[in-house]
Every structure is written in structure tokens, then in C-alpha cells.
Motif scaffolding. Structure first.
Motif, short mmCIF file in Angstrom:
data_model
loop_
_atom_site.label_atom_id
_atom_site.label_comp_id
_atom_site.label_asym_id
_atom_site.label_seq_id
_atom_site.Cartn_x
_atom_site.Cartn_y
_atom_site.Cartn_z
N UNK A 351 -15.26 6.07 13.71
CA UNK A 351 -14.12 6.59 12.95
C UNK A 351 -12.83 6.54 13.77
N UNK A 352 -12.91 6.88 15.04
CA UNK A 352 -11.70 6.91 15.86
C UNK A 352 -11.04 5.55 15.96
N UNK A 353 -11.85 4.48 15.99
CA UNK A 353 -11.29 3.14 16.07
C UNK A 353 -10.96 2.58 14.69
N UNK A 354 -11.61 3.11 13.68
CA UNK A 354 -11.30 2.69 12.31
C UNK A 354 -9.85 3.00 11.98
N UNK A 355 -9.39 4.16 12.42
CA UNK A 355 -8.01 4.55 12.16
C UNK A 355 -7.03 3.58 12.81
N UNK A 356 -7.33 3.17 14.05
CA UNK A 356 -6.45 2.22 14.75
C UNK A 356 -6.38 0.90 14.00
N UNK A 357 -7.53 0.44 13.51
CA UNK A 357 -7.55 -0.83 12.79
C UNK A 357 -6.84 -0.69 11.45
N UNK A 358 -7.00 0.45 10.79
CA UNK A 358 -6.31 0.68 9.51
C UNK A 358 -4.79 0.67 9.71
N UNK A 359 -4.34 1.22 10.83
CA UNK A 359 -2.90 1.19 11.13
C UNK A 359 -2.43 -0.23 11.34
N UNK A 360 -3.22 -1.03 12.06
CA UNK A 360 -2.86 -2.42 12.32
C UNK A 360 -2.83 -3.22 11.02
N UNK A 361 -3.74 -2.90 10.09
CA UNK A 361 -3.84 -3.64 8.82
C UNK A 361 -3.00 -3.03 7.71
N UNK A 362 -2.28 -1.93 8.02
CA UNK A 362 -1.47 -1.23 7.01
C UNK A 362 -2.33 -0.77 5.84
N UNK A 363 -3.47 -0.15 6.16
CA UNK A 363 -4.40 0.34 5.15
C UNK A 363 -4.68 1.83 5.34
N UNK A 364 -3.66 2.57 5.70
CA UNK A 364 -3.86 4.00 5.96
C UNK A 364 -4.18 4.78 4.68
N UNK A 365 -3.70 4.33 3.52
CA UNK A 365 -4.05 5.03 2.28
C UNK A 365 -5.56 4.97 2.06
N UNK A 366 -6.14 3.79 2.29
CA UNK A 366 -7.59 3.66 2.15
C UNK A 366 -8.31 4.50 3.18
N UNK A 367 -7.78 4.54 4.41
CA UNK A 367 -8.41 5.34 5.46
C UNK A 367 -8.42 6.82 5.07
N UNK A 368 -7.32 7.31 4.53
CA UNK A 368 -7.26 8.72 4.13
C UNK A 368 -8.23 9.00 2.98
N UNK A 369 -8.46 8.02 2.10
CA UNK A 369 -9.44 8.21 1.04
C UNK A 369 -10.83 8.39 1.64
N UNK A 370 -11.16 7.58 2.64
CA UNK A 370 -12.44 7.74 3.32
C UNK A 370 -12.54 9.13 3.95
N UNK A 371 -11.47 9.57 4.60
CA UNK A 371 -11.46 10.91 5.19
C UNK A 371 -11.69 11.99 4.14
N UNK A 372 -11.04 11.82 2.99
CA UNK A 372 -11.17 12.82 1.93
C UNK A 372 -12.61 12.89 1.41
N UNK A 373 -13.22 11.74 1.21
CA UNK A 373 -14.60 11.72 0.74
C UNK A 373 -15.53 12.31 1.80
N UNK A 374 -15.31 11.98 3.06
CA UNK A 374 -16.12 12.53 4.14
C UNK A 374 -16.05 14.05 4.15
N UNK A 375 -14.87 14.58 3.87
CA UNK A 375 -14.66 16.04 3.87
C UNK A 375 -15.23 16.70 2.62
N UNK A 376 -15.08 16.06 1.46
CA UNK A 376 -15.44 16.70 0.19
C UNK A 376 -16.90 16.48 -0.23
N UNK A 377 -17.47 15.35 0.14
CA UNK A 377 -18.82 15.02 -0.33
C UNK A 377 -19.88 16.05 0.06
N UNK A 378 -19.91 16.54 1.30
CA UNK A 378 -20.92 17.57 1.63
C UNK A 378 -20.83 18.80 0.75
N UNK A 379 -19.61 19.22 0.41
CA UNK A 379 -19.42 20.38 -0.47
C UNK A 379 -19.96 20.09 -1.86
N UNK A 380 -19.64 18.91 -2.40
CA UNK A 380 -20.10 18.54 -3.74
C UNK A 380 -21.62 18.45 -3.78
#
Length: 459
Positions: A351-380
Motif C-alpha cells: 500500500x505504501x508504494x501503491x500511493x507513490x505509483x498512483x501519484x506518478x500516474x495521476x490516479x489518486x482518485x482511484x487510490x482514495x477509492x481503494x482506501x475507502x473500501x479498505x476502511x468501510x468493507x470490514x464494517x459492512x
């Protein structure tokens, strides 16, 4: 052969007959679930609490996911060890020195110790000497009878390499090590060449067969062979290398490695043992999970309007659990693991390196979606199943995203897993041979009722 109306009619009748046969299979193959408890059967070789049944000993890989406190098993932060060394320390070590790590980890898994600089250089040279395929192999084996599934093609090609080996059935350690090193070097090549051939013959893409550079790392060569211009950034190569390191080994109990032990215990050849592991890894419950994660997110991005709206994301996840959305399996792919509960150390590192690659690829919106699912899925999941057991993102959760950012096609996700796990499989096969005991043969209890034979004319 020319087809006519009668041909189609015959085909329809055959299909209908097979469906009737299938119904008979189902009707006569269903075992009463209560009998598993009656006979104390460990389904999936797992205890009721989810802990694996102990079936062997190993010194190669280890997974820590719980601690025993006052006699009570308590989940803890997940840890992964290669030959007794914490994977986090290994990764932090080669990253701090700005080196590639997969070859070093392969050496560690095979030989039980980290190499010094000279030994690592020699080992890299040995791998480089195998970084080729036999003459005409690509033309005669990879390109002929191309498959749309790369794992099937990989298994077939690995079995075919038996025919190019002058001593394929020798199970002495020097010979098995030679075979293992050749496969560690060649599986990445076969994977990429197989994909290029599939795209050419099935989808009429241009065919690019690029030779590997023996001076490059495994990760660099994969990107070099895959891309028509052979270009890649340092970050791209380093994060693919990290993914290979994190997939290289995961103990002896995972499905494909256990398959390797079982098949190796029969005394068969290396190519057969590795092909069996490849066939196991293909399954969506094992190595194919990262493709499912990526496709799930593709569907989510089309379905969810506001990726940052927690309620909307949770509703989508609930739809998956209710078997209404995505593939109606009821599974949120990439969340949860058979062993890890609180955290998967591989997911944390990736995950720590995924963020760096997402920044390089200008895909931070997608990265934040992954973060949101990672945070919300256990609760659901917890609310839907009314359980307290925690779940977390596993390594497949971020690896699919990483591969997509690297431009790897879906068809190569699981082969990349296989290319990495070749190191662990090879180490476990050698360990099984060295400590050869009895053939692995667990018991199955027959619960069928005695039935009298009836002559054909009286049935």
C-alpha cells in the motif's frame, strides 16, 4: 467438417443428455453435511476455528496471525517470515539501499541465508544464464495452440520443457536445483510471450517478441518484454519487484504449495510438480483473486457516482454481500484472509508504494477509492454477518491496482503471482525431497450405504 441442421440437432441432443447426466451426478454425490461433524472431518484441512490442520514441518516460510495469552488465542498484527526473517525487515533493507530484492529473496528461500554481495552477483549471473528458452520453443510451443488463459498456457509450457531436458526424471538435489533455477528464470518469459502470442492470434495485435537483457532484474525484464518500446520508470520496476518479493512465499499450507508437497512426495519430476502448483494457483480462490479485485473495482467505478461518499460506497458493498451486484458471489474480493485477521503485512507494505505509483500516474482518485473500501468493507461485513471477527485487506487488494497502473493486462495478473511463487515452490519441493518420508496420502471416510449388484436385465 461442414455443419448442417442435423449437426446442430445432434449437438442439442448431446447437450441435453449431458445435462441429464449432470443432474444424476448431483443427485448421487451430495453428502449429508452433518456427517462431517459425526466423523470429525477437517473440511479444507481446517479446524472449526479456522486454524489449519498441521500436516507437515518447514523451515522456509512462516505466518504469524495470533498470539496465545493466558491460554486464549488472540489475533494480532500479521507478520510474515522468510527463513525466520521478518519480511518487513527484508523489504526495508533492500529498499534503503535502492536495490531490487526478488533475486536476493529467491537466494534466501532456496539456501536459507542472505547472500553477501559476491554471492548475490554470482547468483544473478546463474539466473541470467537460464534467462532464455530452448531453440524454437516460442514458435513450436508458446505460439501454437495459444490459450486465452495464461495459467493454462503456463502449465502446458512447463510440462513441455520436460522434453527439452536431457535428465528430466532425476530427483537428486543438484538436478532439481538446476531445473528450479531454470524455471524461476523462464516462467516470466513464458508468461509475457504467451500473452503477446494470444493477443496476436486471437485479437490480431502486432506481435512483439523481445529478448530479455541478462543484466536486468526479473522485474525490469518483465516490463522490458511486455512493452513494445521496452521503456519503464525506476518506480515502476521497483514496485513490480516489491510485488514479486511479497508473493514469493507464504508457508507450506497454502493451496498451491501444499499441492507441490503432495505431488513431490510421489517422487515425480520437477516439471509435473510445478505444473500441478500452477493449476492450483489458477483458481479464483487462490491466485486468481487479484483479477477479481480489479474487476470488482472497475464495476464499482461505473456504479458508484461519488467515490468519496461513504454511504454510497457502503451501499455498493452491501449489494455485493447480498449477491445483487458485481458477480453475485457475495464476496468482497481482496478483503479477508484464511490466516490473517487484523492485518496482512504484504498489503501494508504494498500500500505504501501503491500511493507513490498512483501519484506518478495521476490516479489518486482511484487510490482514495481503494482506501475507502479498505476502511468501510470490514464494517459492512461485520454488520452483514453479525460477527466480531475482524477482517482486513489482503495482498490481492492492492496488487491488482498496482498491476493495472503498470499497464499489465488482466491476463497476466495471476502469472505474475506464479513467477514470484516459483521461488517458494522450488524451495518447498527441495525441502520435501530432502526430508522424504511417506507419500502424502490423507484418509477419506466412505459413507455410502452397501448396495447389491443388480444384473442388467433386471434394472
Amino acid at each position: 467438417m461442414l455443419l448442417n441442421e442435423n449437426s446442430f440437432e445432434t449437438e442439442d441432443k448431446l447437450t441435453a443428455q449431458i445435462e441429464r447426466y449432470a443432474d444424476r451426478c448431483v443427485n448421487n454425490s451430495c453428502i449429508d453435511p452433518s456427517l462431517y461433524d459425526v466423523y470429525n472431518v477437517k473440511r479444507g484441512l481446517r479446524e472449526k476455528g479456522g486454524k489449519g490442520v498441521l500436516t507437515g514441518l518447514t523451515e522456509i516460510g512462516d505466518v504469524h496471525s495470533f498470539e496465545v495469552v493466558d491460554g486464549v488465542t488472540v489475533p494480532c498484527e500479521g507478520q510474515l517470515f522468510y527463513r525466520g526473517m521478518n519480511i518487513e525487515d527484508i523489504v526495508n533493507g533492500f529498499i534503503a539501499e535502492d536495490r531490487f530484492g526478488f533475486e536476493e529473496v529467491t537466494y534466501l528461500l532456496l539456501f536459507g541465508e542472505l547472500p553477501n554481495a559476491k554471492r548475490l552477483e554470482n547468483f544473478n549471473n546463474v539466473l541470467a544464464s537460464f534467462c532464455n528458452l530452448p531453440s524454437s520453443f516460442v514458435r513450436d510451443i508458446v505460439m501454437k495452440a495459444t490459450s486465452k488463459d495464461m495459467m493454462n498456457l503456463l502449465a502446458r509450457c512447463v510440462l513441455s520443457l520436460y522434453s527439452w531436458d536431457d535428465n528430466p526424471d532425476d530427483t537428486s538435489i543438484p538436478n532439481v536445483l538446476r531445473q528450479s533455477l531454470s524455471l524461476i528464470a523462464r516462467v516470466p518469459l513464458i508468461s509475457v510471450y504467451g500473452y503477446q502470442s494470444m493477443r496476436h492470434y486471437h485479437y490480431h495485435d502486432n506481435l512483439h517478441i523481445i529478448n530479455p537483457d541478462p543484466k536486468l532484474s526479473t522485474a525490469e525484464n518483465i516490463l522490458r518484454l511486455l512493452r513494445p518500446d521496452s521503456s519503464y520508470t525506476n518506480l515502476e520496476a521497483k514496485i513490480l519487484d516489491l510485488a514479486l518479493v511479497l508473493h514469493a512465499e507464504h508457508g507450506g499450507g497454502n493451496n498451491s504449495t501444499f499441492t507441490n508437497h503432495v505431488v513431490s512426495s510421489s517422487g515425480t519430476d520437477t516439471y509435473s510438480a510445478i505444473a500441478a502448483s500452477l493449476c492450483s494457483l489458477k483458481g479464483p480462490r487462490h491466485g486468481g483473486a487479484n483479477v477479481k479485485v480489479k474487476k470488482m473495482f472497475d464495476n464499482m467505478k461505473e456504479t458508484v457516482n461519488d467515490w468519496n461518499d461513504d454511504d454510497e460506497v457502503k451501499n455498493y458493498l452491501k449489494g455485493i454481500l447480498d449477491k445483487r451486484l458485481f458477480d453475485q458471489s457475495g464476496l468482497i474480493y481482496g478483503i479477508g484472509h484464511a490466516v490473517y485477521a487484523i492485518s496482512d503485512p504484504r498489503a501494508k507494505l504494498l500500500k505504501s508504494f501503491t500511493k507513490k505509483l498512483a501519484e506518478e500516474k495521476n490516479l489518486m482518485d482511484e487510490y482514495h477509492l481503494y482506501e475507502n473500501v479498505e476502511r468501510l468493507a470490514p464494517e459492512v461485513i461485520s454488520k452483514a454477518h453479525n460477527r466480531k471477527k475482524s477482517v482486513s485487506a489482503n495482498v490481492d487488494f492492492y496488487s491488482g491496482f498496482v498491476y493495472s497502473m503498470l499497464g499489465l493486462p488482466d491476463e497476466l495478473y495471476t502469472p505474475m503471482f506464479a513467477a514470484a511463487r516459483m521461488a517458494g515452490w522450488s524451495a518447498h519441493r527441495i525441502e520435501e525431497i530432502i526430508n522424504a518420508g511417506k507419500i502424502i496420502r490423507p484418509a477419506y471416510k466412505n459413507v455410502a450405504k452397501p448396495t447389491a449388484y443388480v444384473p442388467l436385465n433386471k434394472r
